[in-house]
Design a protein around this motif. Sequence first.
Motif, PDB file in Angstrom:
ATOM      1  N   VAL A   1     -17.319  19.591 -21.784  1.00 24.56           N
ATOM      2  CA  VAL A   1     -18.707  19.907 -22.111  1.00 24.56           C
ATOM      3  C   VAL A   1     -19.463  18.601 -22.329  1.00 24.56           C
ATOM      4  CG1 VAL A   1     -18.322  22.240 -22.992  1.00 24.56           C
ATOM      5  CG2 VAL A   1     -18.105  20.326 -24.535  1.00 24.56           C
ATOM      6  N   ASP A   2     -20.635  18.521 -21.740  1.00 29.27           N
ATOM      7  CA  ASP A   2     -21.460  17.321 -21.796  1.00 29.27           C
ATOM      8  C   ASP A   2     -22.164  17.229 -23.142  1.00 29.27           C
ATOM      9  OD1 ASP A   2     -22.972  15.111 -21.194  1.00 29.27           O
ATOM     10  OD2 ASP A   2     -24.233  16.115 -19.716  1.00 29.27           O
ATOM     11  N   ARG A   3     -22.110  16.040 -23.738  1.00 25.08           N
ATOM     12  CA  ARG A   3     -22.779  15.782 -25.008  1.00 25.08           C
ATOM     13  C   ARG A   3     -23.607  14.506 -24.905  1.00 25.08           C
ATOM     14  NH1 ARG A   3     -21.757  20.329 -26.041  1.00 25.08           N
ATOM     15  NH2 ARG A   3     -20.957  21.154 -27.972  1.00 25.08           N
TER      16      ARG A   3
ATOM     17  N   LEU B   1     -13.852  21.906 -24.656  1.00 20.32           N
ATOM     18  CA  LEU B   1     -13.901  23.224 -25.258  1.00 20.32           C
ATOM     19  C   LEU B   1     -12.683  24.015 -24.808  1.00 20.32           C
ATOM     20  CD1 LEU B   1     -15.589  25.297 -26.893  1.00 20.32           C
ATOM     21  CD2 LEU B   1     -16.665  25.936 -24.721  1.00 20.32           C
ATOM     22  N   ALA B   2     -11.981  24.616 -25.765  1.00 18.78           N
ATOM     23  CA  ALA B   2     -10.823  25.465 -25.454  1.00 18.78           C
ATOM     24  C   ALA B   2     -11.093  26.864 -25.998  1.00 18.78           C
ATOM     25  CB  ALA B   2      -9.551  24.889 -26.080  1.00 18.78           C
TER      26      ALA B   2
ATOM     27  N   VAL C   1     -10.770  32.906 -30.201  1.00 22.09           N
ATOM     28  CA  VAL C   1     -10.998  31.582 -30.784  1.00 22.09           C
ATOM     29  C   VAL C   1     -11.652  30.673 -29.745  1.00 22.09           C
ATOM     30  CG1 VAL C   1      -9.880  29.555 -31.803  1.00 22.09           C
ATOM     31  CG2 VAL C   1      -8.991  31.845 -32.289  1.00 22.09           C
ATOM     32  N   SER C   2     -12.684  29.963 -30.165  1.00 20.74           N
ATOM     33  CA  SER C   2     -13.313  28.901 -29.377  1.00 20.74           C
ATOM     34  C   SER C   2     -13.194  27.632 -30.200  1.00 20.74           C
ATOM     35  CB  SER C   2     -14.794  29.197 -29.138  1.00 20.74           C
ATOM     36  OG  SER C   2     -14.956  30.346 -28.367  1.00 20.74           O
ATOM     37  N   GLN C   3     -12.745  26.547 -29.567  1.00 21.01           N
ATOM     38  CA  GLN C   3     -12.483  25.322 -30.317  1.00 21.01           C
ATOM     39  C   GLN C   3     -12.970  24.116 -29.532  1.00 21.01           C
ATOM     40  OE1 GLN C   3      -8.282  24.558 -31.176  1.00 21.01           O
ATOM     41  NE2 GLN C   3      -8.920  24.197 -33.273  1.00 21.01           N
ATOM     42  N   LEU C   4     -13.801  23.307 -30.179  1.00 25.03           N
ATOM     43  CA  LEU C   4     -14.354  22.101 -29.574  1.00 25.03           C
ATOM     44  C   LEU C   4     -13.597  20.888 -30.087  1.00 25.03           C
ATOM     45  CD1 LEU C   4     -16.745  21.016 -27.797  1.00 25.03           C
ATOM     46  CD2 LEU C   4     -17.944  20.632 -29.963  1.00 25.03           C
ATOM     47  N   TYR C   5     -13.142  20.043 -29.173  1.00 26.77           N
ATOM     48  CA  TYR C   5     -12.465  18.789 -29.500  1.00 26.77           C
ATOM     49  C   TYR C   5     -13.436  17.670 -29.170  1.00 26.77           C
ATOM     50  CZ  TYR C   5      -8.126  21.403 -29.796  1.00 26.77           C
ATOM     51  OH  TYR C   5      -7.160  22.294 -30.165  1.00 26.77           O
ATOM     52  N   ILE C   6     -13.720  16.840 -30.174  1.00 29.14           N
ATOM     53  CA  ILE C   6     -14.779  15.853 -30.008  1.00 29.14           C
ATOM     54  C   ILE C   6     -14.417  14.539 -30.700  1.00 29.14           C
ATOM     55  CG2 ILE C   6     -16.055  16.632 -32.045  1.00 29.14           C
ATOM     56  CD1 ILE C   6     -18.601  16.411 -30.282  1.00 29.14           C
TER      57      ILE C   6
ATOM     58  N   MET D   1     -22.341  32.145 -32.379  1.00 28.46           N
ATOM     59  CA  MET D   1     -21.289  31.204 -32.737  1.00 28.46           C
ATOM     60  C   MET D   1     -20.766  30.481 -31.496  1.00 28.46           C
ATOM     61  SD  MET D   1     -17.628  32.113 -34.496  1.00 28.46           S
ATOM     62  CE  MET D   1     -17.157  33.205 -33.145  1.00 28.46           C
ATOM     63  N   ARG D   2     -20.493  31.222 -30.435  1.00 34.38           N
ATOM     64  CA  ARG D   2     -19.972  30.605 -29.208  1.00 34.38           C
ATOM     65  C   ARG D   2     -20.988  29.653 -28.586  1.00 34.38           C
ATOM     66  NH1 ARG D   2     -17.097  36.044 -26.942  1.00 34.38           N
ATOM     67  NH2 ARG D   2     -15.346  36.005 -28.392  1.00 34.38           N
ATOM     68  N   GLU D   3     -22.264  30.029 -28.597  1.00 35.71           N
ATOM     69  CA  GLU D   3     -23.297  29.145 -28.063  1.00 35.71           C
ATOM     70  C   GLU D   3     -23.437  27.886 -28.912  1.00 35.71           C
ATOM     71  OE1 GLU D   3     -26.912  31.334 -27.453  1.00 35.71           O
ATOM     72  OE2 GLU D   3     -25.974  32.617 -25.928  1.00 35.71           O
ATOM     73  N   PHE D   4     -23.336  28.025 -30.225  1.00 36.17           N
ATOM     74  CA  PHE D   4     -23.390  26.860 -31.100  1.00 36.17           C
ATOM     75  C   PHE D   4     -22.253  25.894 -30.753  1.00 36.17           C
ATOM     76  CE2 PHE D   4     -21.716  24.789 -34.952  1.00 36.17           C
ATOM     77  CZ  PHE D   4     -22.777  23.949 -35.221  1.00 36.17           C
ATOM     78  N   ILE D   5     -21.034  26.405 -30.632  1.00 40.26           N
ATOM     79  CA  ILE D   5     -19.890  25.548 -30.328  1.00 40.26           C
ATOM     80  C   ILE D   5     -20.047  24.928 -28.939  1.00 40.26           C
ATOM     81  CG2 ILE D   5     -17.396  25.505 -29.907  1.00 40.26           C
ATOM     82  CD1 ILE D   5     -17.194  27.707 -32.098  1.00 40.26           C
ATOM     83  N   ARG D   6     -20.455  25.718 -27.972  1.00 38.54           N
ATOM     84  CA  ARG D   6     -20.551  25.250 -26.580  1.00 38.54           C
ATOM     85  C   ARG D   6     -21.673  24.224 -26.383  1.00 38.54           C
ATOM     86  NH1 ARG D   6     -21.034  23.079 -22.416  1.00 38.54           N
ATOM     87  NH2 ARG D   6     -20.901  23.912 -20.331  1.00 38.54           N
ATOM     88  N   TYR D   7     -22.833  24.460 -27.001  1.00 38.77           N
ATOM     89  CA  TYR D   7     -24.003  23.647 -26.688  1.00 38.77           C
ATOM     90  C   TYR D   7     -24.487  22.714 -27.786  1.00 38.77           C
ATOM     91  CZ  TYR D   7     -24.370  26.804 -22.722  1.00 38.77           C
ATOM     92  OH  TYR D   7     -24.095  27.525 -21.592  1.00 38.77           O
ATOM     93  N   LEU D   8     -24.277  23.066 -29.047  1.00 34.79           N
ATOM     94  CA  LEU D   8     -24.930  22.329 -30.122  1.00 34.79           C
ATOM     95  C   LEU D   8     -24.011  21.498 -31.023  1.00 34.79           C
ATOM     96  CD1 LEU D   8     -27.466  25.070 -31.224  1.00 34.79           C
ATOM     97  CD2 LEU D   8     -27.875  23.101 -29.737  1.00 34.79           C
ATOM     98  N   ALA D   9     -22.813  21.970 -31.276  1.00 32.07           N
ATOM     99  CA  ALA D   9     -21.927  21.232 -32.191  1.00 32.07           C
ATOM    100  C   ALA D   9     -21.629  19.862 -31.601  1.00 32.07           C
ATOM    101  CB  ALA D   9     -20.640  22.022 -32.421  1.00 32.07           C
ATOM    102  N   ASP D  10     -21.833  18.857 -32.408  1.00 31.91           N
ATOM    103  CA  ASP D  10     -21.486  17.498 -31.963  1.00 31.91           C
ATOM    104  C   ASP D  10     -21.262  16.621 -33.122  1.00 31.91           C
ATOM    105  OD1 ASP D  10     -24.011  16.921 -32.895  1.00 31.91           O
ATOM    106  OD2 ASP D  10     -24.795  16.290 -30.983  1.00 31.91           O
TER     107      ASP D  10
END
Length: 157
Positions: A95-97, A104-105, A118-123, A148-157
Amino acid sequence: MGSMPTPRPVVLVSALALSLLGPCASALIVPMSGWVPVNGNANVWTDTSGACLLREERSEQAFPVLASQEEALAFAAKLRVQLSKSMGPVISQPVDRAGFWAVLAAYDYKKEDATYKVSQLYINDAGTLRTVTGSSADGEKGACVNAMREFIRYLAD
């Protein structure tokens, strides 16, 4: 006969990340209306219904900056193999940041008679691993799931 209570979401960190957890330096900012910290812990958030849960965890393990899509794809492939050993089928993607990449897993987690999505972002966080994990019971249809999924996919950083 009474109906079975709906299982509350469980946020799990992969076996890989679980062994890497360290102290938290700052708290996750969750921009979704109505979400609140769990027991005052600003690293764990839930929606008002309790159907969705978010958790941020930081590690002391070095984690590289993924500077290109190719580097993120390579890490995503390794992560998928590692997580699949304990979680079953895993989907992972870069996922682009804005200037760097994260991974994203997504996988199912089974505990007793319940299954959780479960959706999990590794950053990368200043050279160390940080994960943002969201979960909800399988089949949960509340508005919190997509938010929640959109937050993890697009916004969490």
